[in-house]
Design an enzyme around this catalytic site. Structure first.
Site, mmCIF file in Angstrom:
data_model
loop_
_atom_site.group_PDB
_atom_site.id
_atom_site.type_symbol
_atom_site.label_atom_id
_atom_site.label_comp_id
_atom_site.label_asym_id
_atom_site.label_seq_id
_atom_site.Cartn_x
_atom_site.Cartn_y
_atom_site.Cartn_z
ATOM 1 N N ASP A 223 0.893 -1.160 0.000
ATOM 2 C CA ASP A 223 0.000 0.000 0.000
ATOM 3 C C ASP A 223 0.939 1.220 0.000
ATOM 4 O O ASP A 223 1.437 1.653 1.037
ATOM 5 C CB ASP A 223 -0.888 -0.026 1.242
ATOM 6 C CG ASP A 223 -1.777 1.201 1.355
ATOM 7 O OD1 ASP A 223 -1.495 2.215 0.670
ATOM 8 O OD2 ASP A 223 -2.737 1.157 2.137
ATOM 9 N N GLU B 5 1.880 1.437 13.407
ATOM 10 C CA GLU B 5 0.785 1.512 12.438
ATOM 11 C C GLU B 5 -0.340 0.659 13.007
ATOM 12 O O GLU B 5 -0.466 -0.519 12.676
ATOM 13 C CB GLU B 5 1.275 1.020 11.070
ATOM 14 C CG GLU B 5 0.357 1.432 9.942
ATOM 15 C CD GLU B 5 -0.810 0.482 9.758
ATOM 16 O OE1 GLU B 5 -1.773 0.552 10.557
ATOM 17 O OE2 GLU B 5 -0.747 -0.320 8.813
ATOM 18 N N HIS C 155 -5.324 0.526 1.302
ATOM 19 C CA HIS C 155 -5.911 -0.804 1.523
ATOM 20 C C HIS C 155 -7.039 -0.758 2.556
ATOM 21 O O HIS C 155 -7.722 -1.754 2.757
ATOM 22 C CB HIS C 155 -4.836 -1.826 1.921
ATOM 23 C CG HIS C 155 -4.371 -1.711 3.336
ATOM 24 N ND1 HIS C 155 -3.571 -0.678 3.784
ATOM 25 C CD2 HIS C 155 -4.609 -2.496 4.417
ATOM 26 C CE1 HIS C 155 -3.330 -0.852 5.077
ATOM 27 N NE2 HIS C 155 -3.948 -1.945 5.486
ATOM 28 N N GLU D 138 -9.670 -3.810 15.059
ATOM 29 C CA GLU D 138 -8.526 -4.586 15.578
ATOM 30 C C GLU D 138 -8.194 -4.242 17.026
ATOM 31 O O GLU D 138 -7.447 -4.938 17.677
ATOM 32 C CB GLU D 138 -7.250 -4.412 14.732
ATOM 33 C CG GLU D 138 -7.394 -4.849 13.305
ATOM 34 C CD GLU D 138 -6.129 -4.665 12.498
ATOM 35 O OE1 GLU D 138 -5.026 -4.824 13.027
ATOM 36 O OE2 GLU D 138 -6.275 -4.357 11.305
HETATM 37 C C1 LIG Z 1 -0.869 -3.277 10.990
HETATM 38 S S1 LIG Z 1 0.489 -4.268 11.336
HETATM 39 C C2 LIG Z 1 1.820 -3.143 11.076
HETATM 40 C C3 LIG Z 1 3.133 -3.836 10.850
HETATM 41 C C4 LIG Z 1 4.298 -2.883 10.585
HETATM 42 N N1 LIG Z 1 4.512 -1.972 11.686
HETATM 43 C C5 LIG Z 1 4.062 -2.089 9.335
HETATM 44 O O1 LIG Z 1 3.793 -0.907 9.418
HETATM 45 O O2 LIG Z 1 4.138 -2.667 8.243
HETATM 46 C C6 LIG Z 1 0.368 -4.391 13.072
HETATM 47 C C7 LIG Z 1 1.355 -5.356 13.694
HETATM 48 O O3 LIG Z 1 1.266 -5.215 15.105
HETATM 49 C C8 LIG Z 1 1.293 -6.499 15.722
HETATM 50 N N2 LIG Z 1 0.568 -6.352 16.989
HETATM 51 C C9 LIG Z 1 -0.746 -6.078 17.150
HETATM 52 N N3 LIG Z 1 -1.051 -5.974 18.444
HETATM 53 C C10 LIG Z 1 0.102 -6.174 19.123
HETATM 54 C C11 LIG Z 1 0.430 -6.191 20.504
HETATM 55 N N4 LIG Z 1 -0.491 -5.970 21.429
HETATM 56 N N5 LIG Z 1 1.708 -6.420 20.850
HETATM 57 C C12 LIG Z 1 2.656 -6.653 19.893
HETATM 58 N N6 LIG Z 1 2.400 -6.676 18.581
HETATM 59 C C13 LIG Z 1 1.140 -6.427 18.198
HETATM 60 C C14 LIG Z 1 0.612 -7.407 14.721
HETATM 61 O O4 LIG Z 1 1.005 -8.755 14.895
HETATM 62 C C15 LIG Z 1 1.075 -6.816 13.393
HETATM 63 O O5 LIG Z 1 2.235 -7.430 12.918
#
Ligand SMILES: C[S@@+](CC[C@H](N)C(=O)[O-])C[C@H]1O[C@@H](n2cnc3c(N)ncnc32)[C@H](O)[C@@H]1O
Length: 524
Positions: free
Chosen positions: A163, A256, A414, A265
């Protein structure tokens, strides 16, 4: 790297075994995927599992400066009397005194996770002093498992990386605000592939802690090792931001955490918890604020398309069966799905309004329920089919302020946009006020129930209850815009199509064939 959760170089032996042999390998603290109970795994090279110790009933004894005895107990009733049997005792030897101390701390910390009640709750034999993490008390284990499984796959990380609006805006926001990163300690909240950590390191960060709960950490580690000029300043930490410990406070958080409608989420809550746990006073947050934008829309095609879906259930003779008793429920079911697509902004019939979330000051609990009063003035006389929503976030850098927007008419992301469609549209005249309320209530499956009320303030009020976790992905080629006065699909034409014969292909003239987006177990 030896973290509190993994000790890569230990030796261990089974003290109970007659011919006990010392083995070398790693010690890993984690949760059992099936039971969720904390455990210590001792693993030989090549990932051969040697021993597993259930920490819920285990104790640790110091044998020497770097030697520990881990004893896991089992209770057995013998002749009606409970007797403690020590089923297994494993000796673990660490390499250094510092590691040895960290091992004992990790043992105690993971053991505490056994207690799954709420802190302060009293039990027969005392009160609970430790509790499940904030994440685990709010979120159903099955939802979390599916969620982290989804993000553990490279294809979904790739979807986000590709994206370009999203990733390019993050890159620009970081690079244009080098002053906020140079020489600074950064925490990447939910690091995924590690891309934002690498951006922060490129902008000169002193050190980046990349916290990620899914199995994506293994790929992130490889990506970071493959970019050594930046990677040396990045430490990947596997775990939830609600649970891991970091050795120092951060000057800036980058993340993010945005889902559909910004809040899907429930990761914004983790972002706010990370702020309270890791950010130094006066530290920065990238992004800094988010806004949910809303405006009423008129889209006869969309309305007819949705209503048509349930016409299947109006057949009186489907292989001899009358399906009509289920038509009402099917109709309600389709209208409980918010629609995700990219629509033409000319479908909006009034100025938008917005609701701001300030990530730097809001409380995590503010995200449990979000109540937004609505007030618009229609610019045309038309049928109002519902409320269109989108969001933007601000990177409030010291040098440049940059917005990432998902607005209709802007380059598509996205996230697309989201529309809540009313089963009973309203009719309004030009200049007429439309009032109402958008009420979002969080639930334990990491999403929200949406309650929408819209009214013309005189006679008509229409309500809808929608499930944000189960949207209708109506994605195809960009939808052709048809001016209001040329939208000729009145509801009456719908009813005329009610026979089984006409519904064979399930489509009505003029309606685009939709293409369901990859219906993965968890969608943004
Ligand atoms: C939307 S993705 C963003 C990934 C990356 N930062 C990017 O911008 O491409 C969110 C990520 O946060 C992780 N995540 C969500 N909640 C979390 C939590 N409470 N603790 C650690 N990781 C978390 C998810 O597994 C996912 O890989």
């Amino acid at each position: 790297m030896a973290s509190a959760d993994m000790f890569p170089n230990v030796s261990f032996s089974d003290v109970n075994a007659a011919a006990s042999q010392e083995a070398a390998g790693k010690a890993v603290f984690g949760l059992d995927p099936a039971s969720g109970a904390p455990r210590l795994s001792l693993v030989r090279p090549g990932a051969e599992q040697a021993f597993q110790i259930d920490l819920s009933d285990a104790q640790i004894f110091k044998l020497g400066l770097m030697e520990w005895l881990c004893v896991s107990g089992e209770t057995e009733a013998k002749a009606g009397v409970e007797e403690k049997l020590f089923s297994r005792a494993i000796k673990v030897v660490l390499r250094t005194e510092a590691e040895s101390k960290a091992f004992s701390l990790a043992f105690q910390r993971w053991k505490q996770q056994t207690i799954s009640g709420k802190a302060g709750e009293s039990l027969e034999n005392g009160s609970i002093v430790a509790c499940k993490s904030k994440f685990d008390t709010k979120i159903e284990a099955s939802s979390a498992q599916m969620y982290f499984h989804y993000y553990g796959q490279l294809l979904h990380q790739q979807n986000m990386l590709q994206d370009f609006v999203r990733t390019g805006t993050y890159y620009a926001a970081v690079m244009e605000n080098r002053a906020d990163f140079e020489g600074k300690v950064v925490v990447d909240v939910g690091a995924g592939s590690g891309i934002l950590s690498l951006f922060a390191a490129q902008a000169g960060a002193k050190h980046v802690y990349a916290v990620e709960a899914s199995e994506m950490v293994e790929h992130a580690q490889r990506l970071i090792s493959g970019n050594p000029s930046f990677g040396q300043r990045i430490t990947i930490i596997k775990g939830k931001v609600e649970e891991v410990e970091l050795p120092e406070k951060a000057d800036i958080l980058i993340s993010e955490p945005m889902g559909t409608l910004l809040v899907n989420e429930r990761m914004l809550e983790s972002y706010v918890i990370a702020r309270d746990r890791f950010l130094a006073p006066d530290g920065k947050m990238f992004p800094t604020t988010g806004r949910i934008h809303m405006a009423p829309f008129s889209d006869e095609y969309l309305y007819v398309e949705m209503a048509n879906k349930s016409l299947f259930w109006q057949q009186h003779n489907f292989f001899g069966v009358d399906l009509t008793p289920l038509h009402g429920s099917a109709f309600d079911g389709y209208f409980s799905q918010p629609v995700v697509d990219a629509f033409d902004p000319r479908l909006l019939i009034s100025q938008s309004t917005h609701h701001t979330l300030d990530f730097t000051s809001m409380k995590e609990e503010d995200l449990y329920e979000i109540d937004i009063p609505l007030s618009f003035v229609s610019s045309v006389g038309t049928r109002v089919h519902g409320l269109a929503c989108w969001f933007d976030v601000l990177f409030n850098g010291s040098t440049v302020q940059r917005w990432l927007t998902t607005a209709p008419g802007s380059p598509t992301t996205h996230w697309y946009q989201l529309r809540c469609v009313l089963a009973q549209p309203l009719y309004v005249m030009a200049g007429q006020e439309i009032t109402g309320r958008l009420h979002l209530v969080a639930h334990s499956a990491q999403s929200y129930t949406i309650y929408l009320t819209m009214s013309d303030g005189i006679l008509q009020t229409s309500t809808a209850k929608l499930e944000l976790k189960e949207p209708y992905y109506r994605l195809s080629q960009p939808q052709a815009y048809m001016p209001q006065d040329q939208q000729q699909l009145p509801l009456s034409s719908l009813q005329a199509q009610g026979s089984g014969q006409q519904m064979q292909d399930g489509l009505s003239p003029g309606i685009t064939v939709e293409q369901e987006r990859d219906s993965a177990a968890f969608t943004r």
